[in-house]
Design a protein around this motif. Structure first.
Motif, mmCIF file in Angstrom:
data_model
loop_
_atom_site.group_PDB
_atom_site.id
_atom_site.type_symbol
_atom_site.label_atom_id
_atom_site.label_comp_id
_atom_site.label_asym_id
_atom_site.label_seq_id
_atom_site.Cartn_x
_atom_site.Cartn_y
_atom_site.Cartn_z
ATOM 1 N N ASN A 1 -12.304 7.365 14.669
ATOM 2 C CA ASN A 1 -13.647 8.239 14.671
ATOM 3 C C ASN A 1 -13.875 8.945 16.280
ATOM 4 O O ASN A 1 -14.203 9.809 16.221
ATOM 5 C CB ASN A 1 -14.907 7.456 14.072
ATOM 6 C CG ASN A 1 -14.682 7.245 12.796
ATOM 7 O OD1 ASN A 1 -14.030 8.043 11.999
ATOM 8 N ND2 ASN A 1 -15.278 5.963 12.295
ATOM 9 N N VAL A 2 -13.932 7.668 17.147
ATOM 10 C CA VAL A 2 -14.226 8.161 18.557
ATOM 11 C C VAL A 2 -12.984 9.041 19.029
ATOM 12 O O VAL A 2 -13.458 9.967 19.869
ATOM 13 C CB VAL A 2 -14.175 6.947 19.481
ATOM 14 C CG1 VAL A 2 -14.327 7.251 21.002
ATOM 15 C CG2 VAL A 2 -15.338 6.013 18.882
ATOM 16 N N TYR A 3 -11.738 8.920 18.648
ATOM 17 C CA TYR A 3 -11.051 9.878 19.005
ATOM 18 C C TYR A 3 -11.090 11.263 18.532
ATOM 19 O O TYR A 3 -11.036 12.360 19.208
ATOM 20 C CB TYR A 3 -9.436 9.688 18.438
ATOM 21 C CG TYR A 3 -8.308 10.701 18.581
ATOM 22 C CD1 TYR A 3 -7.766 10.757 19.969
ATOM 23 C CD2 TYR A 3 -7.997 11.362 17.545
ATOM 24 C CE1 TYR A 3 -6.800 11.739 20.034
ATOM 25 C CE2 TYR A 3 -7.109 12.431 17.713
ATOM 26 C CZ TYR A 3 -6.286 12.638 18.934
ATOM 27 O OH TYR A 3 -5.843 13.394 19.149
ATOM 28 N N LYS A 4 -11.703 11.344 17.332
ATOM 29 C CA LYS A 4 -11.974 12.773 16.551
ATOM 30 C C LYS A 4 -13.127 13.284 17.321
ATOM 31 O O LYS A 4 -13.508 14.465 17.708
ATOM 32 C CB LYS A 4 -12.389 12.550 15.042
ATOM 33 C CG LYS A 4 -10.937 12.281 14.424
ATOM 34 C CD LYS A 4 -11.277 12.219 13.094
ATOM 35 C CE LYS A 4 -10.049 11.951 12.106
ATOM 36 N NZ LYS A 4 -10.222 11.927 10.530
ATOM 37 N N GLU A 5 -14.244 12.516 17.692
ATOM 38 C CA GLU A 5 -15.598 12.799 18.218
ATOM 39 C C GLU A 5 -15.821 12.186 19.528
ATOM 40 O O GLU A 5 -16.189 10.958 19.494
ATOM 41 C CB GLU A 5 -16.704 12.480 17.273
ATOM 42 C CG GLU A 5 -16.266 13.460 15.933
ATOM 43 C CD GLU A 5 -17.673 13.114 14.999
ATOM 44 O OE1 GLU A 5 -18.581 12.676 15.220
ATOM 45 O OE2 GLU A 5 -17.643 13.859 13.745
ATOM 46 N N PRO A 6 -15.090 12.706 20.571
ATOM 47 C CA PRO A 6 -15.479 11.864 21.937
ATOM 48 C C PRO A 6 -16.863 11.601 22.276
ATOM 49 O O PRO A 6 -17.855 12.132 21.819
ATOM 50 C CB PRO A 6 -14.933 12.682 22.973
ATOM 51 C CG PRO A 6 -14.087 13.626 22.005
ATOM 52 C CD PRO A 6 -14.603 13.915 20.701
ATOM 53 N N MET B 1 -9.660 6.016 26.280
ATOM 54 C CA MET B 1 -10.472 5.374 25.361
ATOM 55 C C MET B 1 -10.350 3.799 25.583
ATOM 56 O O MET B 1 -9.242 3.310 25.519
ATOM 57 C CB MET B 1 -10.087 5.575 23.768
ATOM 58 C CG MET B 1 -10.443 7.229 23.529
ATOM 59 S SD MET B 1 -9.748 7.617 21.908
ATOM 60 C CE MET B 1 -10.732 6.434 20.804
ATOM 61 N N TYR B 2 -11.241 3.365 26.344
ATOM 62 C CA TYR B 2 -11.405 1.792 26.580
ATOM 63 C C TYR B 2 -12.018 1.055 25.564
ATOM 64 O O TYR B 2 -13.090 0.938 25.419
ATOM 65 C CB TYR B 2 -11.982 1.713 28.181
ATOM 66 C CG TYR B 2 -11.494 0.453 28.793
ATOM 67 C CD1 TYR B 2 -10.494 0.277 29.661
ATOM 68 C CD2 TYR B 2 -12.486 -0.693 28.596
ATOM 69 C CE1 TYR B 2 -10.132 -0.942 30.216
ATOM 70 C CE2 TYR B 2 -11.966 -1.794 29.318
ATOM 71 C CZ TYR B 2 -10.816 -1.782 30.143
ATOM 72 O OH TYR B 2 -10.650 -3.086 30.916
ATOM 73 N N LEU B 3 -11.372 -0.201 25.472
ATOM 74 C CA LEU B 3 -11.772 -1.200 24.451
ATOM 75 C C LEU B 3 -12.094 -2.450 25.279
ATOM 76 O O LEU B 3 -11.241 -3.118 26.028
ATOM 77 C CB LEU B 3 -10.550 -1.516 23.546
ATOM 78 C CG LEU B 3 -10.496 -0.501 22.345
ATOM 79 C CD1 LEU B 3 -10.188 1.001 22.414
ATOM 80 C CD2 LEU B 3 -9.567 -1.018 21.324
ATOM 81 N N THR B 4 -13.341 -3.082 25.221
ATOM 82 C CA THR B 4 -13.689 -4.228 25.439
ATOM 83 C C THR B 4 -14.905 -4.794 25.023
ATOM 84 O O THR B 4 -15.168 -4.511 23.660
ATOM 85 C CB THR B 4 -14.043 -3.758 27.222
ATOM 86 O OG1 THR B 4 -14.602 -5.095 28.060
ATOM 87 C CG2 THR B 4 -15.244 -2.701 27.300
#
Length: 499
Positions: free
Chosen positions: A105-110, A71-74
């Motif tokens: 939320n993104v972790y739960k729903e890729p 999961m990339y944060l930018t």
């Protein structure tokens, strides 16, 4: 296992809190890039802010080779980073504004590719840098084109177009293969560069001299001539120029670990080894009391300073110390500590970390993981020794090349150094029901010399600098075990007689 590795301490803490609120377990905060390659994670939450000595692309490639979800944060303007994500099949791209709730939320729903299609078109458009481009319209055009099924006439001009298209496709494929080979070469070079140096190179030179006795008198006494060979063996220890070590000194109870850390750092510096001592006990700041220096704002400005190595105080030409004055309050996060350690490793030959009891478990794991050697300082109190294995159990996986220093040592019949190792660290039955067998490389001892230690604190100098102290020889032996100071040469002579 989830690695929270954004490189932004405040965000890491918020994500950790949100995970706990959502009953998401089995996660830890990671503060530097190399740790991600040493441990096994299923999901890595990462950003470019994470510090480390390896390239970001190499890190992403290695993680993706292990099928680790990233999961990339930018931010939307970081075109190069977003392209890198798409290059290695990362769809979980989070752009500003980012908060902990979004990460959960993104972790739960890729995310699917359709969720980041607009981002893909943006970074791959010829006008990617033009902020006036209507990417919503590009999305509509793309969707319309997908609905239209292309018809190719095998005759006439369409056939030529098809051939031209195939040629371009082959060229593109060839470029992709070359790029992949370049990344693999970069990876191999990185692995070679990071290969640790454990022991100094040893070169043995042998010089042989022969003397022959072939006179008549000798021949009359012996059937064969006797040869006397004198052998001179020279052993030269050469220290590689990139030979560096990070040594963590820890103790689960007050056993004098700071005194050991200070005197080891001083001993290394006296042997012309560039040394950095880092005090992580920001409450007690015990290192401060061993040196007559003003450490004001040495650690206070760590969070705001870009080049943190300049904050250290030089106590001699080869020793730089990071601590703080006793009256100053120090507050900064895990990321700042790791930034300091990584910077120190790049500027010194030996980095000694006085590990505090008050640091949280994730920070301790990160520090132990980056260390080349872990030294546990204990004493001969049976009650203390019984508690040490249980206290260390949670960090068992990060205790690399672990040794023990028995401080304030006094020869006792039932508490000799080897006895302590076998009784308290081998095949230990913990109260939790688990059994641990700690692999202890070496057991060192430091003599009991409370008088010199107290006098050194009173004068604010390391105890081993005092005359007639009993710890200097022990400290020198320990330092020599962990790091060869300079090129050393030993000669050994001998005679061999044979017929």
């Amino acid at each position: 296992m989830i690695a929270i590795a954004t490189g932004i301490d405040a965000l890491d803490q918020r994500i950790k809190q949100k995970f706990e609120e959502n009953n998401i377990k089995d996660f830890m905060i990671v503060n530097y890039r190399e740790f991600l390659l040493k441990s096994n994670f299923d999901v890595v939450i990462i950003s470019k802010k994470l510090i480390g000595n390896i390239e970001l692309e190499y890190l992403i490639l290695t993680l993706r080779e292990k099928d680790i979800r990233i999961m990339y944060l930018t931010n939307k303007d970081a075109v190069g980073e977003i392209r890198l994500c798409f290059k290695y099949g990362i769809n979980d791209i989070l752009t500003d504004p980012i908060d902990a709730e979004l990460v959960v939320n993104v972790y739960k729903e890729p995310k699917k590719f359709s969720d980041v299609k607009k981002l893909f078109l943006m970074v791959n458009s010829k006008n990617a840098t033009d902020k006036t481009v209507d990417f919503d319209r590009l999305m509509e055009i793309s969707e319309e084109q997908n609905r239209i099924k292309p018809t190719i006439d095998t005759k006439g001009s369409n056939s030529k177009k098809e051939v031209k298209y195939e040629v371009k496709k082959e060229i593109k494929k060839e470029k992709e293969v070359k790029e992949y080979e370049r990344i693999l070469r970069m990876k191999e070079e990185q692995e070679i560069e990071e290969e640790p140096v454990h022991i100094p190179e040893t070169v043995v030179k042998t010089v042989e001299k022969e003397k022959h006795f072939a006179g008549k008198e000798d021949l009359s006494r012996y059937n064969k001539k006797e040869v006397i060979r004198e052998t001179i063996q020279e052993t030269v220890y050469r220290v590689p120029s990139d030979y560096k070590k990070v040594i963590v000194i820890l103790g689960t109870e007050p056993t004098g670990k700071t005194t050991i850390a200070v005197n080891m750092a001083w001993c290394f510096s006296q042997q012309h080894i560039k040394t950095i001592l880092i005090d992580t006990d920001f409450k007690k700041k015990d290192v401060y009391f061993h040196f007559d220096k003003n450490f004001s704002n040495c650690l206070n400005r760590l969070a705001e300073e870009e080049n943190v190595i300049n904050l250290g105080i030089d106590v001699n030409p080869n020793l730089k110390i990071f601590t703080e004055n006793k009256d100053c309050e120090v507050e900064f996060g895990q990321y700042d500590i790791m930034k300091l350690i990584v910077s120190a490793k790049n500027h010194a030959q030996v980095v000694i970390i006085d590990l505090s009891h008050d640091l949280d478990e994730d920070t301790v794991r990160n520090i132990l993981e980056i260390a080349d050697n872990s030294i546990v300082v204990v004493d001969q109190k049976v009650t203390t020794l019984n508690r040490v294995p249980e206290d260390l159990a949670k960090f068992r996986g990060q205790l690399h090349n672990m040794s023990i220093i028995i401080n304030r040592y006094y020869p006792l019949r039932h508490l000799e150094s080897d006895e302590i190792k076998s009784k308290f660290f081998e095949d230990v039955d913990l109260p939790s029901g688990k059994e641990f067998n700690y692999i202890v490389d070496k057991v060192h001892t430091v003599s009991d010399d409370a008088k010199s230690v107290l006098q050194g604190l009173a004068n604010r100098i390391p105890a081993m600098e005092l005359k007639n102290n009993f710890i200097a020889d022990d400290i020198k032996k320990i330092c020599k075990y962990y790091y060869v100071a300079k090129d050393m040469q030993q000669k050994k002579k001998g005679f061999m007689f044979f017929k």
